[in-house]
Design a protein around this motif. Structure first.
Motif, PDB file in Angstrom:
ATOM      1  N   MET A   1       0.807  -1.203   0.000  1.00  0.00           N
ATOM      2  CA  MET A   1       0.000   0.000   0.000  1.00  0.00           C
ATOM      3  C   MET A   1       0.853   1.272   0.000  1.00  0.00           C
ATOM      4  SD  MET A   1      -3.174   0.639  -0.099  1.00  0.00           S
ATOM      5  CE  MET A   1      -4.601   1.351   0.597  1.00  0.00           C
ATOM      6  N   PRO A   2       1.932   1.370   0.784  1.00  0.00           N
ATOM      7  CA  PRO A   2       2.730   2.602   0.759  1.00  0.00           C
ATOM      8  C   PRO A   2       3.350   2.866  -0.617  1.00  0.00           C
ATOM      9  CG  PRO A   2       3.409   1.214   2.602  1.00  0.00           C
ATOM     10  CD  PRO A   2       2.421   0.442   1.797  1.00  0.00           C
ATOM     11  N   VAL A   3       3.644   1.828  -1.381  1.00  0.00           N
ATOM     12  CA  VAL A   3       4.222   2.022  -2.706  1.00  0.00           C
ATOM     13  C   VAL A   3       3.208   2.721  -3.611  1.00  0.00           C
ATOM     14  CG1 VAL A   3       5.094   0.829  -4.737  1.00  0.00           C
ATOM     15  CG2 VAL A   3       5.731   0.024  -2.458  1.00  0.00           C
ATOM     16  N   LEU A   4       1.945   2.336  -3.486  1.00  0.00           N
ATOM     17  CA  LEU A   4       0.900   2.959  -4.287  1.00  0.00           C
ATOM     18  C   LEU A   4       0.732   4.434  -3.918  1.00  0.00           C
ATOM     19  CD1 LEU A   4      -1.264   2.530  -6.430  1.00  0.00           C
ATOM     20  CD2 LEU A   4      -2.840   1.881  -4.601  1.00  0.00           C
ATOM     21  N   VAL A   5       0.817   4.740  -2.649  1.00  0.00           N
ATOM     22  CA  VAL A   5       0.694   6.129  -2.193  1.00  0.00           C
ATOM     23  C   VAL A   5       1.837   6.960  -2.759  1.00  0.00           C
ATOM     24  CG1 VAL A   5       0.766   7.626  -0.162  1.00  0.00           C
ATOM     25  CG2 VAL A   5      -0.589   5.532  -0.122  1.00  0.00           C
ATOM     26  N   TRP A   6       3.071   6.437  -2.696  1.00  0.00           N
ATOM     27  CA  TRP A   6       4.212   7.169  -3.242  1.00  0.00           C
ATOM     28  C   TRP A   6       4.091   7.343  -4.754  1.00  0.00           C
ATOM     29  CZ3 TRP A   6       7.090  10.141  -0.552  1.00  0.00           C
ATOM     30  CH2 TRP A   6       7.331   9.872   0.788  1.00  0.00           C
ATOM     31  N   LEU A   7       3.563   6.329  -5.404  1.00  0.00           N
ATOM     32  CA  LEU A   7       3.374   6.409  -6.845  1.00  0.00           C
ATOM     33  C   LEU A   7       2.368   7.495  -7.215  1.00  0.00           C
ATOM     34  CD1 LEU A   7       4.229   5.091  -9.510  1.00  0.00           C
ATOM     35  CD2 LEU A   7       2.282   3.559  -9.265  1.00  0.00           C
ATOM     36  N   VAL A   8       1.265   7.566  -6.466  1.00  0.00           N
ATOM     37  CA  VAL A   8       0.246   8.592  -6.726  1.00  0.00           C
ATOM     38  C   VAL A   8       0.804   9.977  -6.433  1.00  0.00           C
ATOM     39  CG1 VAL A   8      -1.986   9.482  -5.951  1.00  0.00           C
ATOM     40  CG2 VAL A   8      -1.703   7.046  -6.403  1.00  0.00           C
ATOM     41  N   LEU A   9       1.542  10.129  -5.344  1.00  0.00           N
ATOM     42  CA  LEU A   9       2.143  11.428  -5.013  1.00  0.00           C
ATOM     43  C   LEU A   9       3.155  11.857  -6.083  1.00  0.00           C
ATOM     44  CD1 LEU A   9       2.636  11.252  -1.157  1.00  0.00           C
ATOM     45  CD2 LEU A   9       1.055  12.683  -2.433  1.00  0.00           C
ATOM     46  N   ALA A  10       3.950  10.918  -6.556  1.00  0.00           N
ATOM     47  CA  ALA A  10       4.913  11.239  -7.609  1.00  0.00           C
ATOM     48  C   ALA A  10       4.197  11.665  -8.886  1.00  0.00           C
ATOM     49  CB  ALA A  10       5.813  10.036  -7.865  1.00  0.00           C
ATOM     50  N   LEU A  11       3.112  10.995  -9.205  1.00  0.00           N
ATOM     51  CA  LEU A  11       2.330  11.350 -10.384  1.00  0.00           C
ATOM     52  C   LEU A  11       1.734  12.753 -10.250  1.00  0.00           C
ATOM     53  CD1 LEU A  11       1.239  10.332 -13.089  1.00  0.00           C
ATOM     54  CD2 LEU A  11      -0.763   9.502 -11.864  1.00  0.00           C
ATOM     55  N   LEU A  12       1.218  13.086  -9.082  1.00  0.00           N
ATOM     56  CA  LEU A  12       0.666  14.426  -8.855  1.00  0.00           C
ATOM     57  C   LEU A  12       1.741  15.501  -8.960  1.00  0.00           C
ATOM     58  CD1 LEU A  12      -1.870  13.784  -5.957  1.00  0.00           C
ATOM     59  CD2 LEU A  12      -2.387  14.382  -8.318  1.00  0.00           C
ATOM     60  N   VAL A  13       2.904  15.254  -8.382  1.00  0.00           N
ATOM     61  CA  VAL A  13       3.997  16.226  -8.466  1.00  0.00           C
ATOM     62  C   VAL A  13       4.432  16.394  -9.920  1.00  0.00           C
ATOM     63  CG1 VAL A  13       6.420  16.615  -7.867  1.00  0.00           C
ATOM     64  CG2 VAL A  13       4.793  15.899  -6.108  1.00  0.00           C
ATOM     65  N   PHE A  14       4.536  15.297 -10.639  1.00  0.00           N
ATOM     66  CA  PHE A  14       4.919  15.352 -12.056  1.00  0.00           C
ATOM     67  C   PHE A  14       3.897  16.155 -12.854  1.00  0.00           C
ATOM     68  CE2 PHE A  14       5.031  13.536 -16.354  1.00  0.00           C
ATOM     69  CZ  PHE A  14       6.356  13.781 -16.660  1.00  0.00           C
ATOM     70  N   ALA A  15       2.602  15.954 -12.565  1.00  0.00           N
ATOM     71  CA  ALA A  15       1.548  16.691 -13.275  1.00  0.00           C
ATOM     72  C   ALA A  15       1.617  18.179 -12.960  1.00  0.00           C
ATOM     73  CB  ALA A  15       0.182  16.127 -12.905  1.00  0.00           C
ATOM     74  N   LEU A  16       1.844  18.540 -11.712  1.00  0.00           N
ATOM     75  CA  LEU A  16       1.938  19.954 -11.341  1.00  0.00           C
ATOM     76  C   LEU A  16       3.135  20.628 -12.004  1.00  0.00           C
ATOM     77  CD1 LEU A  16       0.969  19.834  -7.565  1.00  0.00           C
ATOM     78  CD2 LEU A  16      -0.322  20.861  -9.429  1.00  0.00           C
ATOM     79  N   VAL A  17       4.263  19.966 -12.002  1.00  0.00           N
ATOM     80  CA  VAL A  17       5.453  20.535 -12.636  1.00  0.00           C
ATOM     81  C   VAL A  17       5.234  20.649 -14.148  1.00  0.00           C
ATOM     82  CG1 VAL A  17       7.888  20.106 -13.167  1.00  0.00           C
ATOM     83  CG2 VAL A  17       7.037  19.786 -10.843  1.00  0.00           C
ATOM     84  N   GLY A  18       4.643  19.646 -14.747  1.00  0.00           N
ATOM     85  CA  GLY A  18       4.366  19.692 -16.177  1.00  0.00           C
ATOM     86  C   GLY A  18       3.415  20.813 -16.545  1.00  0.00           C
ATOM     87  N   THR A  19       2.397  21.020 -15.722  1.00  0.00           N
ATOM     88  CA  THR A  19       1.454  22.117 -15.974  1.00  0.00           C
ATOM     89  C   THR A  19       2.149  23.461 -15.855  1.00  0.00           C
ATOM     90  OG1 THR A  19      -0.360  20.772 -15.141  1.00  0.00           O
ATOM     91  CG2 THR A  19      -0.706  23.153 -15.211  1.00  0.00           C
ATOM     92  N   ALA A  20       2.982  23.633 -14.836  1.00  0.00           N
ATOM     93  CA  ALA A  20       3.700  24.904 -14.652  1.00  0.00           C
ATOM     94  C   ALA A  20       4.631  25.169 -15.833  1.00  0.00           C
ATOM     95  CB  ALA A  20       4.478  24.876 -13.342  1.00  0.00           C
ATOM     96  N   VAL A  21       5.356  24.155 -16.281  1.00  0.00           N
ATOM     97  CA  VAL A  21       6.270  24.328 -17.419  1.00  0.00           C
ATOM     98  C   VAL A  21       5.479  24.629 -18.684  1.00  0.00           C
ATOM     99  CG1 VAL A  21       7.899  23.099 -18.913  1.00  0.00           C
ATOM    100  CG2 VAL A  21       8.126  22.960 -16.430  1.00  0.00           C
ATOM    101  N   SER A  22       4.364  23.958 -18.870  1.00  0.00           N
ATOM    102  CA  SER A  22       3.538  24.187 -20.057  1.00  0.00           C
ATOM    103  C   SER A  22       2.990  25.616 -20.078  1.00  0.00           C
ATOM    104  CB  SER A  22       2.387  23.184 -20.075  1.00  0.00           C
ATOM    105  OG  SER A  22       1.546  23.431 -21.152  1.00  0.00           O
ATOM    106  N   LEU A  23       2.517  26.113 -18.963  1.00  0.00           N
ATOM    107  CA  LEU A  23       2.015  27.493 -18.897  1.00  0.00           C
ATOM    108  C   LEU A  23       3.139  28.494 -19.143  1.00  0.00           C
ATOM    109  CD1 LEU A  23      -0.449  27.247 -15.888  1.00  0.00           C
ATOM    110  CD2 LEU A  23      -1.020  27.529 -18.302  1.00  0.00           C
ATOM    111  N   TRP A  24       4.315  28.246 -18.558  1.00  0.00           N
ATOM    112  CA  TRP A  24       5.447  29.137 -18.771  1.00  0.00           C
ATOM    113  C   TRP A  24       5.825  29.162 -20.249  1.00  0.00           C
ATOM    114  CZ3 TRP A  24      10.359  27.666 -20.504  1.00  0.00           C
ATOM    115  CH2 TRP A  24      11.313  28.676 -20.494  1.00  0.00           C
ATOM    116  N   TRP A  25       5.871  27.990 -20.883  1.00  0.00           N
ATOM    117  CA  TRP A  25       6.253  27.904 -22.291  1.00  0.00           C
ATOM    118  C   TRP A  25       5.233  28.622 -23.178  1.00  0.00           C
ATOM    119  CZ3 TRP A  25      10.628  26.605 -24.562  1.00  0.00           C
ATOM    120  CH2 TRP A  25      10.615  26.436 -25.943  1.00  0.00           C
ATOM    121  N   GLU A  26       3.948  28.479 -22.857  1.00  0.00           N
ATOM    122  CA  GLU A  26       2.907  29.127 -23.662  1.00  0.00           C
ATOM    123  C   GLU A  26       3.011  30.650 -23.571  1.00  0.00           C
ATOM    124  OE1 GLU A  26      -0.138  29.551 -26.308  1.00  0.00           O
ATOM    125  OE2 GLU A  26       0.906  27.702 -25.792  1.00  0.00           O
ATOM    126  N   ARG A  27       3.371  31.159 -22.413  1.00  0.00           N
ATOM    127  CA  ARG A  27       3.541  32.609 -22.284  1.00  0.00           C
ATOM    128  C   ARG A  27       4.750  33.108 -23.069  1.00  0.00           C
ATOM    129  NH1 ARG A  27       1.347  35.428 -17.213  1.00  0.00           N
ATOM    130  NH2 ARG A  27      -0.391  34.078 -16.703  1.00  0.00           N
TER     131      ARG A  27
END
Length: 100
Positions: A1-27
């Motif tokens: 179970m802890p592996v799944l939690v870390w996997l979900v947290l890593a996915l969320l962090v990756f999505a947030l960073v990707g969104t921030a980079v995408s918005l910066w690039w679009e500007r």
């Protein structure tokens, strides 16, 4: 179970960073035209500061040109509608011959 939690947290962090980079690039590099659809259509539309710098005669000439273009577009639309109506009336008459 802890592996799944870390996997979900890593996915969320990756999505947030990707969104921030995408918005910066679009500007930095807009993927759409910044001048609006008039610019894409080949029309020059002055911005408000440009309009204020124009003389009254230039503004009047620009307005007259826009009004002429509007009248031409309305006439072209009317002709197109008339042609479509004629085609549809002919189709209805043809259909009435075979399906009374």
């Amino acid at each position: 179970m802890p592996v799944l939690v870390w996997l979900v947290l890593a996915l969320l962090v990756f999505a947030l960073v990707g969104t921030a980079v995408s918005l910066w690039w679009e500007r930095r590099h807009p993927s759409s035209y910044t001048e609006g659809r008039e610019y894409r259509a080949g029309l020059w539309v002055p911005s408000l500061p440009q309009w204020r710098r124009m003389s009254t005669a230039e503004q009047a000439a620009y307005d007259a040109g826009v009004m002429d273009a509007t009248a031409d577009a309305q006439e072209a639309a009317r002709v197109a509608v008339d042609a479509l109506l004629e085609r549809d009336v002919a189709a209805v008459k043809r259909n009435a011959l075979f399906h009374p």
